[in-house]
Design an enzyme around this catalytic site. Structure first.
Site, PDB file in Angstrom:
ATOM      1  N   ASN A  10     -37.130  26.683   6.846  1.00 21.64           N
ATOM      2  CA  ASN A  10     -37.899  27.736   7.509  1.00 21.64           C
ATOM      3  C   ASN A  10     -37.061  28.206   8.705  1.00 21.64           C
ATOM      4  O   ASN A  10     -36.974  27.512   9.710  1.00 21.64           O
ATOM      5  CB  ASN A  10     -39.250  27.154   7.970  1.00 21.64           C
ATOM      6  N   LYS A  12     -37.504  30.710  10.649  1.00 16.38           N
ATOM      7  CA  LYS A  12     -38.246  31.349  11.752  1.00 16.38           C
ATOM      8  C   LYS A  12     -37.537  32.650  12.158  1.00 16.38           C
ATOM      9  O   LYS A  12     -36.978  33.318  11.296  1.00 16.38           O
ATOM     10  CB  LYS A  12     -38.416  30.349  12.903  1.00 16.38           C
ATOM     11  N   HIS A  97     -48.642  28.822   8.739  1.00 21.08           N
ATOM     12  CA  HIS A  97     -47.825  27.994   9.634  1.00 21.08           C
ATOM     13  C   HIS A  97     -48.497  27.951  11.005  1.00 21.08           C
ATOM     14  O   HIS A  97     -49.064  28.948  11.455  1.00 21.08           O
ATOM     15  CB  HIS A  97     -46.411  28.562   9.735  1.00 21.08           C
ATOM     16  N   GLU A  99     -47.376  28.158  13.890  1.00 19.88           N
ATOM     17  CA  GLU A  99     -46.905  29.190  14.841  1.00 19.88           C
ATOM     18  C   GLU A  99     -47.636  30.510  14.603  1.00 19.88           C
ATOM     19  O   GLU A  99     -47.845  31.287  15.523  1.00 19.88           O
ATOM     20  CB  GLU A  99     -45.380  29.343  14.736  1.00 19.88           C
ATOM     21  N   GLU A 169     -48.043  19.432   8.253  1.00 25.58           N
ATOM     22  CA  GLU A 169     -47.202  19.671   9.424  1.00 25.58           C
ATOM     23  C   GLU A 169     -47.996  19.390  10.708  1.00 25.58           C
ATOM     24  O   GLU A 169     -48.598  20.313  11.272  1.00 25.58           O
ATOM     25  CB  GLU A 169     -46.723  21.122   9.444  1.00 25.58           C
ATOM     26  N   GLY A 175     -40.757  20.715  15.970  1.00 32.56           N
ATOM     27  CA  GLY A 175     -39.781  21.077  16.992  1.00 32.56           C
ATOM     28  C   GLY A 175     -39.765  20.134  18.189  1.00 32.56           C
ATOM     29  O   GLY A 175     -39.180  20.454  19.223  1.00 32.56           O
ATOM     30  N   SER A 211     -39.870  17.944  12.520  1.00 37.28           N
ATOM     31  CA  SER A 211     -38.705  17.208  13.041  1.00 37.28           C
ATOM     32  C   SER A 211     -37.944  16.404  11.977  1.00 37.28           C
ATOM     33  O   SER A 211     -37.375  15.350  12.287  1.00 37.28           O
ATOM     34  CB  SER A 211     -39.112  16.305  14.207  1.00 37.28           C
TER      35      SER A 211
HETATM   36  P1  PGA Z   1     -39.040  21.528  12.778  1.00 38.33           P
HETATM   37  O1  PGA Z   1     -39.999  22.706  12.237  1.00 38.33           O
HETATM   38  O2  PGA Z   1     -38.334  20.944  11.591  1.00 38.33           O
HETATM   39  O3  PGA Z   1     -38.100  22.213  13.732  1.00 38.33           O
HETATM   40  O4  PGA Z   1     -39.911  20.529  13.449  1.00 38.33           O
HETATM   41  C1  PGA Z   1     -40.742  22.554  11.068  1.00 38.33           C
HETATM   42  C2  PGA Z   1     -41.563  23.795  10.811  1.00 38.33           C
HETATM   43  O5  PGA Z   1     -41.915  24.493  11.771  1.00 38.33           O
HETATM   44  O6  PGA Z   1     -41.880  24.104   9.650  1.00 38.33           O
END
Ligand code: PGA
Length: 248
Positions: A10, A12, A97, A99, A169, A175, A211
């Site tokens: 992903n 982003k 997601h 976000e 998630e 992150g 992560s």
């Molecule tokens: P990350 O993000 O691997 O940076 O934790 C995962 C995601 O947002 O799908």
């Protein structure tokens, strides 16, 4: 975990076309060696050039989107429809997601409309669910996952031709460098499967995201209940992502 794994990048809101093409050139040797299915969700602007490149590279990887609108078409300035995504080569879409839920105030009810639209257009779907740090501390994880899943997948046809992947998630792991333990992922995956079966959705597959990196993937691969990973930060550099693919 099953033999064939799904590693989904992903990206982003990162990368220009030039950066994406450079990434693919560098990733190629890793792609040639892996048995995994590698899926990449770049920003909208890169779906067409990247799916053209995927065709050129004999579909060695699959391209999808990070979001879409629920409507077929219409006066929705700035939005992109499922059929537009398909038209430029997207094979899947990430929906719900955290976000999007947080920064763009997307409710599960709205996400449900997108899920049903994507299904109608025969796009494969990766639906994200997961609890926040506070919800986790308050012991509300299952309640949150149950609600998000049931509301977002309401009326999903049990005989759908779209594959429905549920990405667990936890927000506290996205992150942050804090990865969920294999035990937690195993428990939550079982819980997600049980919840999905309330909707008659016994065929769903589970991914974990939060992560994931080349150093922790080996321990996460032991979780039998999941088929792969949704990867943010560690998917941006070809060397890191390549290493992650090699480790799995
Ligand atoms: P990350 O993000 O691997 O940076 O934790 C995962 C995601 O947002 O799908």
């Amino acid at each position: 975990m099953e033999e064939k794994k799904f590693i989904v990048a992903n990206w982003k809101m990162y990368k220009t076309e030039e950066e994406a093409m450079h990434f693919l050139d560098k990733l190629l040797p890793y792609l040639q060696k892996t048995k995994d299915s590698v899926w990449i969700a770049p920003p909208f602007t890169l779906i067409k050039p990247m799916s053209d490149k995927a065709k050129e590279m004999k579909e060695i990887f699959t391209v999808g989107a990070q979001n879409m609108n629920d409507a077929d078409e219409g006066a929705f300035t700035g939005e992109i429809s499922a059929s537009m995504l398909k038209n430029v080569g997207a094979k899947f879409v990430i929906l719900g997601h955290s976000e999007r839920r947080i920064h763009f105030h997307e409710s599960s009810e709205f996400i449900n409309k997108k899920v049903l639209r994507a299904e109608k257009e025969k796009l494969n779907i990766i639906l994200c669910v997961g609890e926040s740090f506070d919800e986790n501390q308050e012991g509300k994880s299952d309640e949150v996952i149950d609600k998000e899943l049931l509301e977002s997948c309401k009326n999903f046809p049990i005989d759908s031709q779209s594959m429905l992947y549920i990405a667990y998630e936890p927000l506290w792991a996205i992150g942050t460098g804090l990865v969920a333990t294999p035990k937690i992922i195993d428990e939550k995956s079982r819980f997600i499967k049980k919840t999905a079966s309330k909707l008659g959705l016994d065929q769903i597959k589970i991914l974990y995201g939060g992560s994931v990196n080349p150093d922790n993937i080996a321990s996460l691969l032991k979780v039998k209940e999941i088929v792969g990973f949704l990867v943010g930060g560690a998917s941006l550099k070809p060397e890191t992502f390549g290493k992650l693919i090699s480790e799995s």
